[in-house]
Design an enzyme around this catalytic site. Structure first.
Site, PDB file in Angstrom:
ATOM      1  N   ARG A  89      28.103  91.428 -52.727  1.00 53.95           N
ATOM      2  CA  ARG A  89      28.778  92.551 -53.388  1.00 53.95           C
ATOM      3  C   ARG A  89      28.806  93.754 -52.439  1.00 53.95           C
ATOM      4  O   ARG A  89      27.903  93.953 -51.632  1.00 53.95           O
ATOM      5  CB  ARG A  89      28.047  92.949 -54.669  1.00 53.95           C
ATOM      6  N   TYR A 241      34.241  87.137 -52.677  1.00 57.10           N
ATOM      7  CA  TYR A 241      32.858  86.739 -52.954  1.00 57.10           C
ATOM      8  C   TYR A 241      32.307  87.205 -54.302  1.00 57.10           C
ATOM      9  O   TYR A 241      32.403  88.386 -54.648  1.00 57.10           O
ATOM     10  CB  TYR A 241      31.935  87.262 -51.853  1.00 57.10           C
ATOM     11  N   LYS A 250      30.257  90.891 -63.166  1.00 56.94           N
ATOM     12  CA  LYS A 250      29.716  92.250 -63.119  1.00 56.94           C
ATOM     13  C   LYS A 250      30.752  93.296 -63.548  1.00 56.94           C
ATOM     14  O   LYS A 250      30.438  94.266 -64.239  1.00 56.94           O
ATOM     15  CB  LYS A 250      29.178  92.559 -61.717  1.00 56.94           C
ATOM     16  N   HIS A 270      22.086  93.884 -67.533  1.00 59.07           N
ATOM     17  CA  HIS A 270      21.844  92.929 -66.442  1.00 59.07           C
ATOM     18  C   HIS A 270      20.536  92.203 -66.736  1.00 59.07           C
ATOM     19  O   HIS A 270      19.517  92.465 -66.108  1.00 59.07           O
ATOM     20  CB  HIS A 270      21.771  93.708 -65.121  1.00 59.07           C
ATOM     21  N   SER A 292      19.223  92.541 -58.733  1.00 55.78           N
ATOM     22  CA  SER A 292      19.786  91.353 -58.102  1.00 55.78           C
ATOM     23  C   SER A 292      18.784  90.723 -57.137  1.00 55.78           C
ATOM     24  O   SER A 292      18.125  91.424 -56.378  1.00 55.78           O
ATOM     25  CB  SER A 292      21.055  91.729 -57.335  1.00 55.78           C
ATOM     26  N   CYS A 294      15.951  89.326 -57.762  1.00 58.86           N
ATOM     27  CA  CYS A 294      14.545  89.647 -58.062  1.00 58.86           C
ATOM     28  C   CYS A 294      13.942  88.735 -59.124  1.00 58.86           C
ATOM     29  O   CYS A 294      12.920  89.069 -59.716  1.00 58.86           O
ATOM     30  CB  CYS A 294      14.423  91.104 -58.473  1.00 58.86           C
ATOM     31  N   ASP A 317      21.634  86.033 -66.325  1.00 56.64           N
ATOM     32  CA  ASP A 317      22.073  87.215 -65.573  1.00 56.64           C
ATOM     33  C   ASP A 317      22.538  88.379 -66.449  1.00 56.64           C
ATOM     34  O   ASP A 317      22.289  89.524 -66.110  1.00 56.64           O
ATOM     35  CB  ASP A 317      23.202  86.814 -64.609  1.00 56.64           C
ATOM     36  N   ARG A 409      24.717  80.951 -52.610  1.00 59.32           N
ATOM     37  CA  ARG A 409      24.658  80.775 -54.067  1.00 59.32           C
ATOM     38  C   ARG A 409      25.078  79.380 -54.484  1.00 59.32           C
ATOM     39  O   ARG A 409      25.820  78.702 -53.779  1.00 59.32           O
ATOM     40  CB  ARG A 409      25.606  81.778 -54.743  1.00 59.32           C
TER      41      ARG A 409
HETATM   42  P1  GTP Z   1      20.827  87.647 -59.092  1.00 60.49           P
HETATM   43  O1  GTP Z   1      21.519  86.358 -59.381  1.00 60.49           O
HETATM   44  O2  GTP Z   1      21.217  88.253 -57.780  1.00 60.49           O
HETATM   45  O3  GTP Z   1      20.947  88.636 -60.190  1.00 60.49           O
HETATM   46  O4  GTP Z   1      19.263  87.290 -58.834  1.00 60.49           O
HETATM   47  P2  GTP Z   1      18.082  86.885 -59.838  1.00 60.49           P
HETATM   48  O5  GTP Z   1      17.480  88.102 -60.429  1.00 60.49           O
HETATM   49  O6  GTP Z   1      18.540  85.844 -60.776  1.00 60.49           O
HETATM   50  O7  GTP Z   1      16.995  86.281 -58.833  1.00 60.49           O
HETATM   51  P3  GTP Z   1      16.524  84.751 -58.592  1.00 60.49           P
HETATM   52  O8  GTP Z   1      15.811  84.184 -59.765  1.00 60.49           O
HETATM   53  O9  GTP Z   1      17.679  83.983 -58.090  1.00 60.49           O
HETATM   54  O10 GTP Z   1      15.464  84.956 -57.434  1.00 60.49           O
HETATM   55  C1  GTP Z   1      15.779  85.580 -56.215  1.00 60.49           C
HETATM   56  C2  GTP Z   1      14.773  85.212 -55.168  1.00 60.49           C
HETATM   57  O11 GTP Z   1      13.455  85.594 -55.591  1.00 60.49           O
HETATM   58  C3  GTP Z   1      14.724  83.724 -54.879  1.00 60.49           C
HETATM   59  O12 GTP Z   1      14.616  83.520 -53.494  1.00 60.49           O
HETATM   60  C4  GTP Z   1      13.468  83.269 -55.585  1.00 60.49           C
HETATM   61  O13 GTP Z   1      12.897  82.145 -54.980  1.00 60.49           O
HETATM   62  C5  GTP Z   1      12.563  84.505 -55.528  1.00 60.49           C
HETATM   63  N1  GTP Z   1      11.651  84.556 -56.721  1.00 60.49           N
HETATM   64  C6  GTP Z   1      11.994  84.378 -58.010  1.00 60.49           C
HETATM   65  N2  GTP Z   1      10.918  84.452 -58.839  1.00 60.49           N
HETATM   66  C7  GTP Z   1       9.856  84.669 -58.054  1.00 60.49           C
HETATM   67  C8  GTP Z   1       8.453  84.835 -58.317  1.00 60.49           C
HETATM   68  O14 GTP Z   1       7.966  84.785 -59.449  1.00 60.49           O
HETATM   69  N3  GTP Z   1       7.656  85.077 -57.232  1.00 60.49           N
HETATM   70  C9  GTP Z   1       8.160  85.138 -55.954  1.00 60.49           C
HETATM   71  N4  GTP Z   1       7.315  85.366 -54.958  1.00 60.49           N
HETATM   72  N5  GTP Z   1       9.477  84.980 -55.676  1.00 60.49           N
HETATM   73  C10 GTP Z   1      10.315  84.744 -56.694  1.00 60.49           C
HETATM   74  C1  SPV Z   2      23.945  89.989 -58.592  1.00 60.13           C
HETATM   75  O1  SPV Z   2      24.126  90.459 -57.456  1.00 60.13           O
HETATM   76  O2  SPV Z   2      23.262  90.590 -59.470  1.00 60.13           O
HETATM   77  C2  SPV Z   2      24.497  88.668 -58.933  1.00 60.13           C
HETATM   78  C3  SPV Z   2      25.439  88.055 -57.994  1.00 60.13           C
HETATM   79  O3  SPV Z   2      24.233  88.140 -59.996  1.00 60.13           O
HETATM   80  S1  SPV Z   2      27.022  88.736 -58.068  1.00 60.13           S
HETATM   81  O4  SPV Z   2      27.857  87.873 -58.884  1.00 60.13           O
HETATM   82  O5  SPV Z   2      27.541  88.789 -56.702  1.00 60.13           O
HETATM   83  O6  SPV Z   2      26.971  90.043 -58.679  1.00 60.13           O
HETATM   84 MN    MN Z   3      22.711  89.366 -61.148  1.00 61.58          MN
END
Ligand code: GTP
Ligand code: SPV
Ligand code: MN
Length: 629
Positions: A89, A241, A250, A270, A292, A294, A317, A409
């Site tokens: 983004r 993207y 979003k 979110h 994002s 996290c 999400d 992704r």
């Molecule tokens: P968006 O799709 O961007 O909104 O991201 P998200 O909030 O869904 O994050 P996601 O669950 O995809 O995790 C992002 C990164 O953080 C990945 O590389 C995970 O492996 C890492 N991660 C997720 N949960 C944990 C956790 O509990 N501990 C640690 N150390 N890393 C984590």
């Molecule tokens: C985020 O960045 O919080 C996502 C991926 O979930 S995107 O669709 O690019 O916003």
């Molecule tokens: Mn997201």
């Protein structure tokens, strides 16, 4: 009837099923399509019906023009590689248009650069539309995608039409939204002014004389993602993207969504939505807002490391949250239909449910490719002996650089998730008992704490900070303010947004508000190691949340200046070696004094006039509690 469409620029109308084409749409939507067509001059229009046959056509086209390669190791899976300039983004190029600037962004203090969104005047937006989009689809197919966010026709759902000149986006919209015929039919029965119009172009017309197709056309110098909430209009140029181009996500579900939610008395957030059933207790649903990359997707589908718990996922999400007068609770729906998840870090050890989902019907973007026709990324289990790796640029992997882009992704249908909640498509949503805020905080912020009240919880959301990630264009790992994990996604003035949250109990008489918590899986020890194992072990923290929700059991909580923190023995750490729970839960006073100063400065700098009084009051009380120790 059809002749109207044929009359201009030889745009050919492709209708796969007679009677369910563009001519069946309500007048305002037809006009929108005609006007866009006249401006962008595509060679062809494809009105999407959302069928399997249609998806096959998209796939075939993308394979022949080089957008995707098949992944024969899996079932119906593909890999797309983007232009390296189009990988996340672009927050700096994303704007909201209102007549009055203050409706979009708070007024910062004098001499301070506002960091709570970008405003654009209506005139400037019109000018960008008329110049950038002029002829931008020349030689290309214009896809018209009727879609619904949420189950079609549901009381919490909303509809939109996306126009795009990217086959990749049309295919992804088929996964991420409910798209096609069922929705276009519903549009006739609904208020046309409520349908969100979303125009997208990658910004590169096709020249019939050029022989080699460009597998990832994009126009980074001219990229802009614009929103006009008053007209429920989204216009995106130059990027193919994720959140820049899948406009239902979003742009609609959060930016336009939050403005609709404000006017209708609900919340567009979110947040993930998940169901948790403890060994002997009752099933509860919670929402969680983390910035994002996290951990939302990971938490939403976690595999509990402690036996006896059952986790079911509603969404990973976005949550649309509305007061339900029958239960007197907030109910949430997941407006999406698919999962657009971060690939790196996903493995059988960290997220087995994701691994069970994504090797069927999935499109990967910017992961590495293996010589046995699969994908690979950093953090995944090692490939088999003898298998070689091609990096996300399509070159043999030079092991000094990451094989996969950090924001690579997977895009998979939510229904393929083995632990999808039986109520995930319930039109009325699921009742929410708790809201978790969280972020990447290497220092000072305890594993979990609970707010003293709704209003205090709102302050916790407003003061959220987190390390920058690869999900947007920010470089490095600075700890940035990301209030409510919404900083990139507010559709209106953040001060008004806080007030809207504070107004919830007034707006909805008798509401049983969810309890508010803050979690931090990312605290590090002095030697730089995670203090908490995270992932499946996060169930140990969710268990505490559930117990607090069910009984307000004070015997398991300690009151600290920042909120309730678990008594050390109330978090089950059985089977965990090497976890210093005391350190993970500690609330260092000096750190928190600093945190309050930063929070106060943030409000003073960013929105001296727009911060609601209640926030200053909550800050003052927090400071007082901390000074008392
Ligand atoms: P968006 O799709 O961007 O909104 O991201 P998200 O909030 O869904 O994050 P996601 O669950 O995809 O995790 C992002 C990164 O953080 C990945 O590389 C995970 O492996 C890492 N991660 C997720 N949960 C944990 C956790 O509990 N501990 C640690 N150390 N890393 C984590
Ligand atoms: C985020 O960045 O919080 C996502 C991926 O979930 S995107 O669709 O690019 O916003
Ligand atoms: Mn997201």
């Amino acid at each position: 009837l059809f002749s109207r469409f044929f009359n201009f620029n030889n745009a050919k109308l492709m209708i796969f099923k007679r009677g369910h084409g563009i001519e069946s749409l309500p007048e305002k939507m037809r006009q929108y399509i005609i006007t866009t067509c006249e401006l962008t001059t595509p060679k062809e229009i494809h009105f999407c019906d959302g069928s399997e046959k249609e998806m096959k056509i998209f796939i075939k086209k993308m394979m022949s023009d080089g957008t995707i390669v098949p992944l024969p190791k899996y079932c119906n899976c593909y890999l797309a590689r983007t232009d390296p300039r189009d990988v996340a983004r672009v927050e700096s190029k994303t704007s909201i248009t209102t007549k009055d600037k203050r409706d979009t962004i708070p007024e910062p203090a004098e001499g301070v650069v506002g960091k709570l969104g970008n405003w654009m005047s209506p005139e400037e937006m019109d000018c960008h539309i008329n110049t950038k989009f002029k002829g931008c689809m020349k030689g290309k197919i214009m896809y018209v995608i009727p879609f619904s966010m949420g189950p079609p026709g549901g009381p919490l759902s909303k509809m939109g039409i996306q126009i795009t000149d990217s086959t990749y986006v049309a295919a992804a919209a088929g996964v991420m939204t409910r798209m096609g015929e069922k929705v276009s039919k519903l549009m006739n029965e609904s208020n046309q002014n409520e349908i969100v119009r979303c125009t997208h172009s990658v910004g590169v017309p096709e020249d019939s004389s050029s022989k080699k197709p460009n597998p990832w056309p994009c126009n980074p110098e001219k990229t802009l993602i614009m929103h006009k909430p008053d007209e429920k209009l989204i216009v995106s140029f130059g990027s193919g993207y994720g959140g820049n181009s899948l406009l239902g996500k979003k742009c609609f579900a959060l930016r336009i969504g939050s403005t609709i939610a404000k006017s209708e008395g609900w919340l567009a957030e979110h947040m993930l939505i998940m169901g948790i059933t403890p060994p002997k207790g009752e099933k509860k649903y919670i929402c969680a807002a983390f910035p994002s990359a996290c951990g939302k997707t990971n938490l939403a589908m976690l595999t509990p490391k402690v036996p006896g718990y059952k986790i079911e996922c509603v969404g990973d999400d976005i949550a649309w949250i509305k007061f339900n007068p029958k239960t007197k609770m907030f109910h949430a729906i997941n407006p999406e239909n698919g999962i657009f998840g971060v690939a790196p870090g996903t493995s059988c050890a960290s997220n087995p449910n994701a691994m069970r989902t994504i090797f069927k019907d999935t499109m990967f973007t910017n992961t590495a490719l293996t010589s046995d026709g699969g994908v690979w990324w950093e953090g995944m289990e090692d490939v088999d002996e003898g298998v070689t790796i091609i990096d996300w640029h399509g070159k043999p992997w030079d092991r000094k650089k990451p094989a996969s882009h950090p924001n690579a992704r997977f895009c998979a249908p939510a229904r393929n998730l083995p632990i999808i909640d039986p109520n995930w498509e319930s039109p009325d949503g699921v009742p929410i008992s708790a809201i978790l805020f969280g972020g990447r905080r290497p220092e000072g912020v305890p594993l979990i704490y609970q707010s003293f009240s709704w209003e205090h919880g709102v302050l916790i959301g407003a003061m959220m900070r987190s390390e920058a990630t690869a999900a947007a264009e920010h470089k490095g790992k600075n700890v940035m303010n990301d209030p409510f994990a919404m900083r990139p996604f507010f559709g209106y003035n953040f001060g008004h947004y806080i007030q809207h949250w504070l107004d919830m109990p007034k707006l909805h008489e008798g509401i049983k508000l969810p309890k508010i918590f803050h979690v931090n899986w990312f605290r590090k020890s002095k030697d730089g190691k995670w203090l908490w194992p995270g992932y499946g072990d996060n169930i140990r923290v969710l268990d505490w949340v559930l117990r607090r929700v069910s009984s307000d059991d004070d015997s398991i909580a300690v009151k600290t200046p920042i909120g309730f923190v678990p008594k050390e023995d109330s978090i089950n750490v059985e089977g965990l070696s090497d976890v210093n729970l005391k350190e993970a839960l500690s609330v260092p006073v000096d750190f928190w004094k600093q945190e309050i100063e930063s929070g106060t400065k943030y409000f003073c700098d960013q929105m001296p006039k727009d911060t609601p009084d209640q926030m200053w009051k909550e800050l003052k009380e927090l400071r007082k509690r901390l000074e008392k120790g």
